[in-house]
Design a protein around this motif. Structure first.
Motif, PDB file in Angstrom:
ATOM      1  N   TYR A   6       7.211   8.118 -14.034  1.00 43.30           N
ATOM      2  CA  TYR A   6       6.711   7.095 -14.091  1.00 43.30           C
ATOM      3  C   TYR A   6       5.097   7.160 -12.707  1.00 43.30           C
ATOM      4  O   TYR A   6       5.248   5.650 -14.051  1.00 43.30           O
ATOM      5  N   TYR A  10       3.205   3.948 -15.485  1.00 44.20           N
ATOM      6  CA  TYR A  10       2.254   2.917 -14.898  1.00 44.20           C
ATOM      7  C   TYR A  10       1.436   2.317 -14.919  1.00 44.20           C
ATOM      8  O   TYR A  10       0.760   1.548 -15.296  1.00 44.20           O
ATOM      9  N   CYS A  40       3.443   8.060  -3.275  1.00 47.65           N
ATOM     10  CA  CYS A  40       4.387   7.570  -2.912  1.00 47.65           C
ATOM     11  C   CYS A  40       5.646   8.348  -2.500  1.00 47.65           C
ATOM     12  O   CYS A  40       6.888   7.990  -2.203  1.00 47.65           O
ATOM     13  N   ASN A  68      10.701  -1.515  -1.936  1.00 45.09           N
ATOM     14  CA  ASN A  68      10.199  -1.659  -3.616  1.00 45.09           C
ATOM     15  C   ASN A  68       8.851  -2.462  -3.696  1.00 45.09           C
ATOM     16  O   ASN A  68       7.608  -2.449  -4.258  1.00 45.09           O
ATOM     17  N   LEU A  69       9.207  -3.655  -2.851  1.00 37.81           N
ATOM     18  CA  LEU A  69       7.747  -5.226  -2.419  1.00 37.81           C
ATOM     19  C   LEU A  69       6.471  -4.043  -2.038  1.00 37.81           C
ATOM     20  O   LEU A  69       5.788  -4.519  -2.833  1.00 37.81           O
ATOM     21  N   TRP A  71       5.960  -1.216  -2.216  1.00 37.68           N
ATOM     22  CA  TRP A  71       5.100  -0.125  -2.643  1.00 37.68           C
ATOM     23  C   TRP A  71       4.342  -0.419  -4.129  1.00 37.68           C
ATOM     24  O   TRP A  71       3.545  -0.234  -4.143  1.00 37.68           O
ATOM     25  N   SER A  72       4.983  -1.767  -4.315  1.00 34.18           N
ATOM     26  CA  SER A  72       4.428  -1.830  -5.756  1.00 34.18           C
ATOM     27  C   SER A  72       3.349  -2.791  -5.249  1.00 34.18           C
ATOM     28  O   SER A  72       2.207  -2.414  -6.004  1.00 34.18           O
ATOM     29  N   ILE A  75       1.021   0.689  -4.232  1.00 35.87           N
ATOM     30  CA  ILE A  75       0.721   1.434  -6.329  1.00 35.87           C
ATOM     31  C   ILE A  75      -0.578   0.726  -6.287  1.00 35.87           C
ATOM     32  O   ILE A  75      -1.296   0.741  -7.621  1.00 35.87           O
ATOM     33  N   ASP A  76      -0.670  -1.376  -7.043  1.00 35.47           N
ATOM     34  CA  ASP A  76      -1.426  -1.525  -7.608  1.00 35.47           C
ATOM     35  C   ASP A  76      -2.527  -1.076  -7.211  1.00 35.47           C
ATOM     36  O   ASP A  76      -3.872  -0.926  -7.410  1.00 35.47           O
TER      37      ASP A  76
END
Length: 88
Positions: A6, A10, A40, A68-69, A71-72, A75-76
Motif C-alpha cells: 500500500y 501510494y 498508518c 478514510n477521508l 487518512w487521505s 498521507i498526502d
C-alpha cells in the motif's frame, strides 16, 4: 500488506502522476516510509477497534468513509511535507 504494497504503491503512484521520476519516487518513499507506516498503524488500528466496538453496524461504512477521508489528507501531508520544508 500495508508496508510492502500500500505505502509504496501510494508513493510511486502519486509521484508518477505528478511527473516525478522513478528515482525521485523511490527517494520520497525511502525518506517517508517509516513515519508513514507508523502513522498508518497508529491511526487505523485504534480506529478499527473503536469502529467495531462502539459504532452501530448500520453506521460502520460511514465511519470508515470519514476515517478514510482523514487518512487521505494525512498521507498526502506526509508525502509532501519534505517539499514544504524545502520551500521555506
Amino acid at each position: 500488506h500495508n508496508g510492502l504494497i500500500y505505502i509504496p504503491a501510494y508513493f510511486y503512484g502519486v509521484g508518477l502522476l505528478q511527473g516525478d521520476s522513478l528515482v525521485k519516487c523511490r527517494d520520497n518513499l525511502m525518506d517517508a516510509w517509516f513515519i508513514t507506516y507508523a502513522s498508518c498503524t497508529c491511526f487505523w488500528m485504534p480506529f478499527m477497534w473503536a469502529n467495531f466496538a462502539f459504532v452501530a453496524p448500520t453506521r460502520r461504512v460511514q465511519a470508515m468513509a470519514s476515517a478514510n477521508l482523514v487518512w487521505s489528507v494525512a498521507i498526502d501531508y506526509l508525502a509532501h511535507r519534505r517539499e514544504q520544508l524545502d520551500v521555506q
